[in-house]
Structure formats: C-alpha cells, structure tokens
Write a protein that holds these residues in place. Structure first.
Motif, short mmCIF file in Angstrom:
data_model
loop_
_atom_site.label_atom_id
_atom_site.label_comp_id
_atom_site.label_asym_id
_atom_site.label_seq_id
_atom_site.Cartn_x
_atom_site.Cartn_y
_atom_site.Cartn_z
N ALA A 181 -49.00 1.72 51.53
CA ALA A 181 -48.14 2.90 51.69
C ALA A 181 -46.77 2.73 51.07
O ALA A 181 -46.11 3.73 50.76
CB ALA A 181 -47.99 3.23 53.18
N THR B 192 -45.96 1.86 48.18
CA THR B 192 -45.92 2.29 46.79
C THR B 192 -46.36 3.73 46.59
O THR B 192 -46.36 4.22 45.47
CB THR B 192 -46.82 1.38 45.92
OG1 THR B 192 -48.17 1.48 46.40
CG2 THR B 192 -46.35 -0.06 46.00
N LYS B 193 -46.75 4.43 47.66
CA LYS B 193 -47.26 5.80 47.54
C LYS B 193 -46.25 6.80 48.07
O LYS B 193 -45.31 6.44 48.79
CB LYS B 193 -48.57 5.95 48.31
CG LYS B 193 -49.70 5.12 47.73
CD LYS B 193 -50.97 5.38 48.48
CE LYS B 193 -52.12 4.59 47.90
NZ LYS B 193 -53.35 4.81 48.66
N ASP B 194 -46.47 8.08 47.74
CA ASP B 194 -45.55 9.12 48.17
C ASP B 194 -46.30 10.33 48.76
O ASP B 194 -45.79 11.44 48.73
CB ASP B 194 -44.66 9.56 47.01
CG ASP B 194 -43.50 10.41 47.48
OD1 ASP B 194 -42.94 10.10 48.56
OD2 ASP B 194 -43.16 11.38 46.79
N ASP B 195 -47.49 10.12 49.30
CA ASP B 195 -48.18 11.23 49.95
C ASP B 195 -47.67 11.39 51.39
O ASP B 195 -46.85 10.62 51.86
CB ASP B 195 -49.70 11.02 49.92
CG ASP B 195 -50.11 9.74 50.60
OD1 ASP B 195 -50.80 9.83 51.62
OD2 ASP B 195 -49.73 8.66 50.11
N ARG B 196 -48.15 12.41 52.07
CA ARG B 196 -47.64 12.74 53.40
C ARG B 196 -47.85 11.61 54.41
O ARG B 196 -46.94 11.26 55.16
CB ARG B 196 -48.33 14.02 53.88
CG ARG B 196 -47.84 14.53 55.18
CD ARG B 196 -48.52 15.84 55.51
NE ARG B 196 -48.17 16.26 56.84
CZ ARG B 196 -48.75 17.23 57.49
NH1 ARG B 196 -49.71 17.90 56.91
NH2 ARG B 196 -48.38 17.56 58.69
N SER C 245 -48.29 8.39 53.78
CA SER C 245 -47.47 7.23 53.41
C SER C 245 -46.01 7.43 53.79
O SER C 245 -45.35 6.48 54.23
CB SER C 245 -47.58 6.97 51.91
OG SER C 245 -48.90 6.63 51.57
N ARG C 246 -45.51 8.65 53.63
CA ARG C 246 -44.13 8.92 54.07
C ARG C 246 -43.99 8.75 55.58
O ARG C 246 -43.00 8.19 56.06
CB ARG C 246 -43.69 10.33 53.64
CG ARG C 246 -43.41 10.44 52.15
CD ARG C 246 -42.73 11.74 51.80
NE ARG C 246 -43.47 12.93 52.24
CZ ARG C 246 -44.34 13.60 51.51
NH1 ARG C 246 -44.59 13.21 50.28
NH2 ARG C 246 -44.95 14.66 51.99
N ASN D 90 -44.08 4.97 56.33
CA ASN D 90 -42.83 4.31 55.94
C ASN D 90 -41.68 4.66 56.88
O ASN D 90 -40.83 3.82 57.17
CB ASN D 90 -42.48 4.65 54.49
CG ASN D 90 -43.47 4.03 53.52
OD1 ASN D 90 -44.04 2.98 53.78
ND2 ASN D 90 -43.70 4.70 52.41
N ARG D 91 -41.66 5.91 57.37
CA ARG D 91 -40.61 6.31 58.31
C ARG D 91 -40.78 5.57 59.64
O ARG D 91 -39.81 5.02 60.18
CB ARG D 91 -40.66 7.82 58.54
CG ARG D 91 -39.57 8.32 59.47
CD ARG D 91 -39.59 9.83 59.58
NE ARG D 91 -40.89 10.39 59.89
CZ ARG D 91 -41.39 10.50 61.12
NH1 ARG D 91 -40.70 10.10 62.15
NH2 ARG D 91 -42.58 11.04 61.31
#
Length: 146
Positions: free
Chosen positions: A103, A105-109, A111-112, A115-116
């Motif tokens: 996650a 390195t990704k920017d999908d929903r 993964s966000r 990361n949060r």
C-alpha cells in the motif's frame, strides 16, 4: 527436504484445483490479501454466510474486534479479543500484512485508508484493522454473490 517440497506442491495443487471448482473461493480471491489458502479456510468456516447477520459478526467470530468492558454508559474497548478461530485470524493478519507492505506505493482508495491508519495508529493496529475489514468484505462477497 525435496520430499517435503514434493508433498507441499502436491497439496498446493490440490487446493488450487478445489478453489477453481468453487465459485465463492474464486470471488474471495479477488479481495486483496486473500489467496487460495485464506479463501478456502475462510469459506470452510463461514460457509454460505447465512449464519451471520452482518460482517461484524464474522469478525467477532474470528476474534478481530476489540474486547468490550463497558457498563453504565461508559464504553471501554480493550485490545482485540483473540477469541474464535486462531488459524483463520492468523491467516487474515498475514494477508493484511502483505497488502500493507504494497500500500505504501499505491494511491487507490484502500491504500490511502491503510496509509492513514498506519500513520495515525501504527503498523500493527493497521494490520489488525485491515484484517477486520477483509473479514467483513469476505462475508459480503460470499453473501451477495458479487
């Protein structure tokens, strides 16, 4: 060691074949973190999902929800309960770990969200939160047949 590897390969092939024949296991494998082993164990425990009213009931049965010690309107949530199926819980947590690693390195929903949670609460809590989410999504995928 070679003989053990041959046995492992045999059983992996057998598991792959059984998953190919089961539509629910194929749908479960479309969820990030669900592989053939996790999908087959999850399906064998949950079945068609009719014994559970909602996804949270599945998470509680696996032991991925906070233990409650509440009274008089005061809610106190402790650590995860760790009651339920230890093997399935560990498989879901390991699957969640693999998703969390990717996650970053990704920017999908998803993964966000991961990361949060990881930034706010830490790696281990994010792992258990994702495992909980995976169990709920798995139940929904089985019940809704989508």
């Amino acid at each position: 060691m070679q003989e053990l590897d041959a046995h492992i390969d045999f059983y992996n092939d057998l598991l792959q074949e059984q998953n190919r024949q089961n539509e629910a296991c194929q749908r479960l494998q479309s969820i990030p973190g669900f592989g053939p082993v996790v999908a087959s164990v999850f399906y064998s425990m949950i079945g068609n999902g009719e014994n559970y009213r909602r996804g949270r009931d599945v998470s509680a049965a696996v032991g991925l929800v906070p233990k409650q010690h509440s009274s008089g309107g005061k809610d106190r949530l402790l650590g995860i309960s760790k009651r339920g199926d230890r093997y399935l819980r560990s498989l879901l947590v390991h699957g969640a770990r693999s998703v969390i690693i990717q996650a970053a390195t990704k920017d999908d929903r998803l993964s966000r969200w991961i990361n949060r949670i990881r930034a706010e609460r830490g790696y281990n809590k994010a792992t258990v939160a994702l495992a909980n989410k995976m169990a709920r999504i798995g139940w929904a995928v089985i019940v809704q047949k989508t």
